[in-house]
Structure formats: C-alpha cells, structure tokens
Design a protein around this motif. Sequence first.
Motif, PDB file in Angstrom:
ATOM      1  N   ASP A 175      40.683 -13.804  82.682  1.00 28.46           N
ATOM      2  CA  ASP A 175      41.532 -12.634  82.475  1.00 28.46           C
ATOM      3  C   ASP A 175      42.528 -12.969  81.358  1.00 28.46           C
ATOM      4  N   HIS A 176      42.653 -12.052  80.404  1.00 30.42           N
ATOM      5  CA  HIS A 176      43.504 -12.300  79.232  1.00 30.42           C
ATOM      6  C   HIS A 176      44.960 -12.582  79.624  1.00 30.42           C
ATOM      7  N   LEU A 177      45.461 -11.850  80.605  1.00 30.17           N
ATOM      8  CA  LEU A 177      46.865 -12.021  80.999  1.00 30.17           C
ATOM      9  C   LEU A 177      47.071 -13.357  81.710  1.00 30.17           C
ATOM     10  N   ALA A 229      54.925 -10.560  77.346  1.00 27.56           N
ATOM     11  CA  ALA A 229      55.226  -9.412  76.479  1.00 27.56           C
ATOM     12  C   ALA A 229      54.335  -9.470  75.252  1.00 27.56           C
ATOM     13  N   SER A 230      53.379  -8.544  75.193  1.00 31.95           N
ATOM     14  CA  SER A 230      52.444  -8.552  74.060  1.00 31.95           C
ATOM     15  C   SER A 230      52.318  -7.146  73.491  1.00 31.95           C
ATOM     16  N   GLY A 231      51.329  -6.957  72.635  1.00 31.80           N
ATOM     17  CA  GLY A 231      51.142  -5.646  72.023  1.00 31.80           C
ATOM     18  C   GLY A 231      50.580  -4.623  73.004  1.00 31.80           C
ATOM     19  N   GLY A 232      49.866  -5.097  74.012  1.00 28.23           N
ATOM     20  CA  GLY A 232      49.241  -4.182  74.959  1.00 28.23           C
ATOM     21  C   GLY A 232      49.853  -4.216  76.350  1.00 28.23           C
ATOM     22  N   HIS A 233      50.650  -5.243  76.650  1.00 28.46           N
ATOM     23  CA  HIS A 233      51.152  -5.427  78.017  1.00 28.46           C
ATOM     24  C   HIS A 233      52.592  -5.921  78.032  1.00 28.46           C
ATOM     25  N   ALA A 263      56.277  -4.010  74.985  1.00 31.14           N
ATOM     26  CA  ALA A 263      57.355  -4.480  74.100  1.00 31.14           C
ATOM     27  C   ALA A 263      56.834  -4.683  72.666  1.00 31.14           C
ATOM     28  N   GLY A 264      55.626  -5.234  72.545  1.00 32.05           N
ATOM     29  CA  GLY A 264      55.052  -5.452  71.211  1.00 32.05           C
ATOM     30  C   GLY A 264      54.774  -4.129  70.509  1.00 32.05           C
ATOM     31  N   GLU A 265      54.383  -3.153  71.307  1.00 32.56           N
ATOM     32  CA  GLU A 265      54.131  -1.808  70.764  1.00 32.56           C
ATOM     33  C   GLU A 265      55.447  -1.228  70.239  1.00 32.56           C
ATOM     34  N   PHE A 311      57.920  -2.959  69.078  1.00 36.21           N
ATOM     35  CA  PHE A 311      58.154  -3.649  67.805  1.00 36.21           C
ATOM     36  C   PHE A 311      57.289  -3.024  66.706  1.00 36.21           C
ATOM     37  N   ASP A 312      56.012  -2.808  67.016  1.00 37.40           N
ATOM     38  CA  ASP A 312      55.083  -2.306  65.993  1.00 37.40           C
ATOM     39  C   ASP A 312      55.448  -0.894  65.547  1.00 37.40           C
ATOM     40  N   LYS A 313      55.822  -0.039  66.514  1.00 34.79           N
ATOM     41  CA  LYS A 313      56.165   1.346  66.167  1.00 34.79           C
ATOM     42  C   LYS A 313      57.485   1.405  65.405  1.00 34.79           C
ATOM     43  N   GLY A 328      53.798  -5.203  63.258  1.00 35.42           N
ATOM     44  CA  GLY A 328      55.102  -5.275  62.612  1.00 35.42           C
ATOM     45  C   GLY A 328      56.125  -6.171  63.262  1.00 35.42           C
ATOM     46  N   GLY A 329      55.794  -6.793  64.398  1.00 37.19           N
ATOM     47  CA  GLY A 329      56.793  -7.581  65.127  1.00 37.19           C
ATOM     48  C   GLY A 329      57.452  -8.653  64.269  1.00 37.19           C
ATOM     49  N   ALA A 330      56.624  -9.481  63.640  1.00 33.25           N
ATOM     50  CA  ALA A 330      57.174 -10.589  62.851  1.00 33.25           C
ATOM     51  C   ALA A 330      57.924 -10.055  61.628  1.00 33.25           C
ATOM     52  N   GLY A 379      55.216 -15.594  77.696  1.00 39.25           N
ATOM     53  CA  GLY A 379      53.915 -15.559  77.029  1.00 39.25           C
ATOM     54  C   GLY A 379      53.718 -14.242  76.324  1.00 39.25           C
ATOM     55  N   GLY A 380      52.681 -14.157  75.499  1.00 37.69           N
ATOM     56  CA  GLY A 380      52.403 -12.933  74.739  1.00 37.69           C
ATOM     57  C   GLY A 380      53.040 -12.995  73.366  1.00 37.69           C
ATOM     58  N   GLY A 381      52.535 -12.184  72.455  1.00 38.71           N
ATOM     59  CA  GLY A 381      52.967 -12.241  71.056  1.00 38.71           C
ATOM     60  C   GLY A 381      54.458 -12.076  70.855  1.00 38.71           C
ATOM     61  N   VAL A 382      55.116 -11.261  71.678  1.00 43.24           N
ATOM     62  CA  VAL A 382      56.552 -11.031  71.505  1.00 43.24           C
ATOM     63  C   VAL A 382      57.350 -12.306  71.816  1.00 43.24           C
ATOM     64  N   ALA A 383      56.758 -13.189  72.610  1.00 38.76           N
ATOM     65  CA  ALA A 383      57.432 -14.458  72.914  1.00 38.76           C
ATOM     66  C   ALA A 383      57.482 -15.370  71.688  1.00 38.76           C
ATOM     67  N   ALA A 384      56.831 -14.944  70.595  1.00 44.10           N
ATOM     68  CA  ALA A 384      56.956 -15.685  69.327  1.00 44.10           C
ATOM     69  C   ALA A 384      58.248 -15.295  68.612  1.00 44.10           C
ATOM     70  N   ASN A 385      58.929 -14.268  69.098  1.00 40.97           N
ATOM     71  CA  ASN A 385      60.143 -13.761  68.447  1.00 40.97           C
ATOM     72  C   ASN A 385      61.308 -14.762  68.551  1.00 40.97           C
ATOM     73  N   GLY A 386      61.841 -15.133  67.409  1.00 40.13           N
ATOM     74  CA  GLY A 386      62.884 -16.155  67.354  1.00 40.13           C
ATOM     75  C   GLY A 386      64.143 -15.775  68.108  1.00 40.13           C
ATOM     76  N   THR A 446      51.069 -15.946  70.804  1.00 47.49           N
ATOM     77  CA  THR A 446      50.184 -14.894  70.289  1.00 47.49           C
ATOM     78  C   THR A 446      48.759 -15.239  70.728  1.00 47.49           C
ATOM     79  N   ASP A 447      47.854 -14.272  70.625  1.00 48.29           N
ATOM     80  CA  ASP A 447      46.511 -14.472  71.165  1.00 48.29           C
ATOM     81  C   ASP A 447      45.842 -15.716  70.585  1.00 48.29           C
ATOM     82  N   ASN A 448      45.249 -16.488  71.468  1.00 50.96           N
ATOM     83  CA  ASN A 448      44.573 -17.728  71.070  1.00 50.96           C
ATOM     84  C   ASN A 448      43.585 -18.116  72.156  1.00 50.96           C
TER      85      ASN A 448
HETATM   86  O1  KG4 Z   1      49.697 -11.353  72.563  1.00 51.34           O
HETATM   87  P1  KG4 Z   1      49.381 -10.694  71.262  1.00 51.34           P
HETATM   88  O2  KG4 Z   1      49.030 -11.595  70.097  1.00 51.34           O
HETATM   89  O3  KG4 Z   1      48.227  -9.657  71.413  1.00 51.34           O
HETATM   90  C1  KG4 Z   1      48.111  -8.805  72.524  1.00 51.34           C
HETATM   91  O4  KG4 Z   1      47.592  -9.280  73.572  1.00 51.34           O
HETATM   92  O5  KG4 Z   1      48.584  -7.671  72.394  1.00 51.34           O
HETATM   93  O6  KG4 Z   1      50.651  -9.804  70.882  1.00 51.34           O
HETATM   94  C2  KG4 Z   1      50.698  -9.055  69.701  1.00 51.34           C
HETATM   95  C3  KG4 Z   1      52.043  -8.370  69.628  1.00 51.34           C
HETATM   96  C4  KG4 Z   1      52.159  -7.382  68.465  1.00 51.34           C
HETATM   97  O7  KG4 Z   1      52.702  -6.184  68.974  1.00 51.34           O
HETATM   98  C5  KG4 Z   1      53.107  -8.083  67.516  1.00 51.34           C
HETATM   99  O8  KG4 Z   1      53.896  -7.179  66.733  1.00 51.34           O
HETATM  100  C6  KG4 Z   1      53.969  -8.866  68.469  1.00 51.34           C
HETATM  101  O9  KG4 Z   1      53.082  -9.347  69.450  1.00 51.34           O
HETATM  102  N1  KG4 Z   1      54.624  -9.989  67.783  1.00 51.34           N
HETATM  103  C7  KG4 Z   1      55.960 -10.089  67.641  1.00 51.34           C
HETATM  104  C8  KG4 Z   1      56.195 -11.257  66.869  1.00 51.34           C
HETATM  105  N2  KG4 Z   1      54.991 -11.837  66.586  1.00 51.34           N
HETATM  106  C9  KG4 Z   1      54.042 -11.041  67.157  1.00 51.34           C
HETATM  107  N3  KG4 Z   1      56.962  -9.304  68.076  1.00 51.34           N
HETATM  108  C10 KG4 Z   1      58.222  -9.675  67.762  1.00 51.34           C
HETATM  109  N4  KG4 Z   1      58.522 -10.761  67.016  1.00 51.34           N
HETATM  110  C11 KG4 Z   1      57.556 -11.580  66.563  1.00 51.34           C
HETATM  111  N5  KG4 Z   1      57.860 -12.650  65.845  1.00 51.34           N
END
Ligand code: KG4
Length: 380
Positions: free
Chosen positions: A115-117, A170-174, A197-199, A201-203, A214-216, A316-323, A345-347
């Motif tokens: 499971d991805h999550l 916190a990712s783009g989809g969850h 949360a990632g959505e 950021f992206d929106k 657009g998050g980064a 975890g999740g892409g948003v957790a890459a946010n500084g 981020t996804d890996n």
């Molecule tokens: O976990 P992930 O790589 O893919 C999904 O499972 O969705 O998360 C991608 C999300 C995107 O919405 C992207 O904008 C966000 O993570 N993201 C960030 C940052 N890097 C990636 N949001 C805020 N700050 C960042 N540095």
Amino acid sequence: MRDGNPGRILALETSCDDTCAAVLDARGMACSNVISSQGVHDRYGGVVPEIASRHHLELVNLVIEQALNEAGMTFGEIELVAATQGPGLVGALLVGFSTAKALAAGRELPFAAVDHLQGHVAANFIAPARAGGGPRRDRSETGDSIADPALRAVSPGGHAFEPPFVCLIASGGHTLLTHVAEHDGFRVLGRTLDDAAGEAFDKGARMLGLGYPGGAALERLAAGGDPHAFAFPGSHADRARGGKGTSRQKFEQGLDFSFAGLKTALLYRLRDLSASEIEARAGDLAASYQEAIVDSLLVHAERGLETTGLDRLAVGGGVAANGELRRRLEELGATVHVPARELCTDNAAMIASAARFGERLEYPAYLRLDAYATGERSPR
Ligand code: KG4
Ligand code: ZN
C-alpha cells in the motif's frame, strides 16, 4: 508482523508520475533509490494519466537496471520483489505492478503488494543518510541517472525510528494523521475532508503563476516573503485575529483537515490586488499561504500526539520535504523523526521498507492480484 528480514528486496513504485526502483539489502539498508521524475506534465498543469503510463513503460526497465547496478547486484541475487499496488493512477500502477509480478514469477520468487501510504510510513524505518547530504534527485524527461552515493552510505542495520508513533502523511493525493503501533500497519486518526496539503500547495502555486507540481517552487518563492503579511484561514495569524468560521472551528478542534477554504481565500486575495501589487508582494503571499498550511499540519500533529498520549512523531509524503514544515516540527517538543527529503517524496525505497514487514505471497498466488485506484489497505 513478519520477521523484517526477507532478504534482498527489489521494489518498484509507479503510482503517479515518478518511475522508481530501489534495492534494500538483507539488513534493510537502502543500496539504491532511483527516482526518475517524468517532468512532462508541467505544461498541462497536472499529471495526465495516459502520458504517465506511457512514460512508465519507457522508463521502468532502465530504472530497474540502474537500481540493480547502483546496488552492485544482479537480479539473480534478489530474494523478494515488491511493488505499489495502490492507491494511485491505475494505468500507472499497472506498469510497475505487472512488471514486478512478472520479474518475481520468472524466478518463482515471493512477492509483496504494498500500500502506497504504508510505504510513506515505512520510509521512517529506513536508516537515514549520513549527515550533510541526501541522495540526489535528478529531474529529467529521459530517465537519466540518479546516482545517490549518500544513500548508499546509510548506517547499517537497525531501523531509523521505531513504533509506536504518530505519523503525519501529507502528499499530493493524501493528508492523513495516523497512529502507528506496529511496523506493518496504521490506524487513521484524521484525514482531509477536501484537498490534500500537497494539492493546496500545487493549486496555490498555480494561482501565483508557478509550474506544476508547485510545492517546492512555492517554498522557494516564500523564502523571501513575510509569513505574517496575510492572515489566511488556518494560520496562527488568522486565529490570533479571531478569524474562526463555524465549520473551520470544527476542523481546528478535530483531527480531520480541510484546505479548500484556504485555496479560495488566496483566490479572493489575488482578485483584490492589482497585477503590480501581486508581483511586488508575491513572496509575502507565498510565505503567508505556506504558513497557513504548515500551521494547520502542526496543529493537527500536536492534536494527534495529545489524543494518543504519545510523544513521538514521524512524517511522510512529498509535503514533508518542505523546509518550513521540517524546521517548525521542532516546536512540538516531541521526539520527531523526519526522513531524508528523497524518502518523503515518492520513491521505491519506502515500498521496499514496507515490504520487509508486510505480507508476502509465494509464487504463483500473487499472479491474481490487481492494482487498486482508491482506498487504503491497512492490516489494522
Ligand atoms: O508524496 P508525493 O511525492 O506524491 C504523492 O503521493 O502525491 O507528494 C507530491 C506532493 C506535491 O503536491 C508537491 O507539490 C508536494 O508533494 N511537495 C512539496 C514540496 N515538495 C513536494 N510541498 C511543499 N514543499 C515542498 N518542498
Ligand atoms: Zn506519495
């Protein structure tokens, strides 16, 4: 829970637009973590499922080969194959999932459907890269090299962080707040009722004229801005001004998240400003918008700790890459574990990590398994 030592694992992750393969050795050490971001969806303002699937098909064999090369292993040395089963884009998932099943079946190896999550949670079990450097992530349309010498140098053995803990995904989809009591599952404490949360950021990034995802980029723009310049809903600045709508109050007191109102607030704010004001204050807008998302995530994480009585938090999740989020997690006063950005981020290393502890099927039982688009498949 399994014994956590199924031997050397090759894992694939293709749930969205990143084509990923990784190898974990028998001690659970990441020997390679190849991430090929397709980088072709920007012009459409979002991921186009059909295009993502086609690119996965083009890239998947190259990425697997590279993951094995970087790990210094042949496929003959792999003892377990794993792949993301869902949730995600089904066409994209099927490329990695079918490839992985076929690879496993070719040698009658066991197989783990992940499971991805659960993968995002399991990124916290991987020993961290040495201080001062994480693995390098290259963005390319061709699936070029992502060498990651730092990742190969992770300290051997052991897990980076042990349950029990609260995990914020916190990712783009969850966007989920979870209670992780064991290595092989989680209980959902709260989730987003609208956007992830990632959505958000992206929106927001899109409204500010930045590319996708657009998050980064939003984080970079925010670096030069004042986070208190605008009081967006969900931010501490907004709460300090008593800006609590009835429905928002509910989210602020509960464990569920909501980000849709924030996005609308940015839209209205932009409407009220002239083009030159927006240009002059883009950094402030980005910083204040980011602040509102981060505040909301922190408030919920804190509430998750209170609810469970735990003092250990993982993310975890892409948003957790946010500084900004990573920096402010220290405010919580809990023991916080933050995986390297490339593990947030996804890996595929996180998928391999989940496979160490999850269910695995012997050949040929897994051949009947199918990918799933939505929902969670958590053992507890
Ligand atoms: O976990 P992930 O790589 O893919 C999904 O499972 O969705 O998360 C991608 C999300 C995107 O919405 C992207 O904008 C966000 O993570 N993201 C960030 C940052 N890097 C990636 N949001 C805020 N700050 C960042 N540095
Ligand atoms: Zn993800």
